[in-house]
Write a protein that holds these residues in place. Structure first.
Motif, PDB file in Angstrom:
ATOM      1  N   GLN A  38      28.509 -65.890 -40.772  1.00  0.00           N
ATOM      2  CA  GLN A  38      27.115 -65.765 -40.359  1.00  0.00           C
ATOM      3  C   GLN A  38      26.216 -65.420 -41.532  1.00  0.00           C
ATOM      4  N   ALA A  39      24.919 -65.634 -41.342  1.00  0.00           N
ATOM      5  CA  ALA A  39      23.927 -65.338 -42.369  1.00  0.00           C
ATOM      6  C   ALA A  39      23.679 -63.839 -42.417  1.00  0.00           C
ATOM      7  N   VAL A  40      23.487 -63.326 -43.636  1.00  0.00           N
ATOM      8  CA  VAL A  40      23.207 -61.906 -43.843  1.00  0.00           C
ATOM      9  C   VAL A  40      22.051 -61.765 -44.831  1.00  0.00           C
ATOM     10  N   PRO A  41      21.286 -60.662 -44.747  1.00  0.00           N
ATOM     11  CA  PRO A  41      20.109 -60.505 -45.607  1.00  0.00           C
ATOM     12  C   PRO A  41      20.412 -59.946 -46.989  1.00  0.00           C
ATOM     13  N   GLU A  42      21.633 -59.498 -47.231  1.00  0.00           N
ATOM     14  CA  GLU A  42      21.971 -58.824 -48.479  1.00  0.00           C
ATOM     15  C   GLU A  42      23.113 -59.534 -49.190  1.00  0.00           C
ATOM     16  N   LYS A  43      23.275 -59.232 -50.487  1.00  0.00           N
ATOM     17  CA  LYS A  43      24.350 -59.840 -51.271  1.00  0.00           C
ATOM     18  C   LYS A  43      25.720 -59.391 -50.768  1.00  0.00           C
ATOM     19  N   ARG A  44      25.806 -58.161 -50.300  1.00  0.00           N
ATOM     20  CA  ARG A  44      27.025 -57.666 -49.662  1.00  0.00           C
ATOM     21  C   ARG A  44      26.835 -57.711 -48.155  1.00  0.00           C
ATOM     22  N   CYS A  45      27.804 -58.236 -47.463  1.00  0.00           N
ATOM     23  CA  CYS A  45      27.728 -58.328 -46.006  1.00  0.00           C
ATOM     24  C   CYS A  45      27.724 -56.926 -45.407  1.00  0.00           C
ATOM     25  N   PRO A  46      26.729 -56.594 -44.575  1.00  0.00           N
ATOM     26  CA  PRO A  46      26.702 -55.268 -43.963  1.00  0.00           C
ATOM     27  C   PRO A  46      27.777 -55.073 -42.894  1.00  0.00           C
ATOM     28  N   LEU A  47      28.397 -56.160 -42.454  1.00  0.00           N
ATOM     29  CA  LEU A  47      29.422 -56.083 -41.421  1.00  0.00           C
ATOM     30  C   LEU A  47      30.819 -55.832 -41.990  1.00  0.00           C
ATOM     31  N   CYS A  48      31.184 -56.587 -43.046  1.00  0.00           N
ATOM     32  CA  CYS A  48      32.547 -56.468 -43.578  1.00  0.00           C
ATOM     33  C   CYS A  48      32.585 -55.881 -44.985  1.00  0.00           C
ATOM     34  N   GLY A  49      31.436 -55.864 -45.693  1.00  0.00           N
ATOM     35  CA  GLY A  49      31.379 -55.279 -47.023  1.00  0.00           C
ATOM     36  C   GLY A  49      31.753 -56.215 -48.157  1.00  0.00           C
ATOM     37  N   LEU A  50      32.130 -57.444 -47.845  1.00  0.00           N
ATOM     38  CA  LEU A  50      32.486 -58.394 -48.898  1.00  0.00           C
ATOM     39  C   LEU A  50      31.243 -59.089 -49.438  1.00  0.00           C
ATOM     40  N   LYS A  51      31.384 -59.677 -50.625  1.00  0.00           N
ATOM     41  CA  LYS A  51      30.273 -60.403 -51.230  1.00  0.00           C
ATOM     42  C   LYS A  51      29.962 -61.648 -50.414  1.00  0.00           C
ATOM     43  N   ALA A  52      28.670 -61.949 -50.296  1.00  0.00           N
ATOM     44  CA  ALA A  52      28.229 -63.141 -49.596  1.00  0.00           C
ATOM     45  C   ALA A  52      27.654 -64.124 -50.609  1.00  0.00           C
ATOM     46  N   ARG A  53      27.695 -65.402 -50.277  1.00  0.00           N
ATOM     47  CA  ARG A  53      27.172 -66.434 -51.163  1.00  0.00           C
ATOM     48  C   ARG A  53      25.711 -66.691 -50.865  1.00  0.00           C
TER      49      ARG A  53
END
Length: 53
Positions: free
Chosen positions: A34-49
């Protein structure tokens, strides 16, 4: 799910975290799918692209 949209269910009144905070989704978390507003996913804590516009 389309990476260009948020995780809201259009049929229910529940809003996802992105819409509640009124931020555009700039990143895509592959683990949460899913889309997230931050570089780190607030749900799982991993880096997002970063999503392409």
């Amino acid at each position: 799910m389309n990476p260009k949209s948020c995780a809201c269910d259009e049929k229910s009144s529940d809003k996802c975290r992105i819409c509640q905070e009124e931020q555009l989704p700039l990143y895509w978390c592959e683990r949460c799918n899913q889309a997230v507003p931050e570089k780190r996913c607030p749900l799982c804590g991993l880096k997002a692209r970063k999503m392409k516009s």
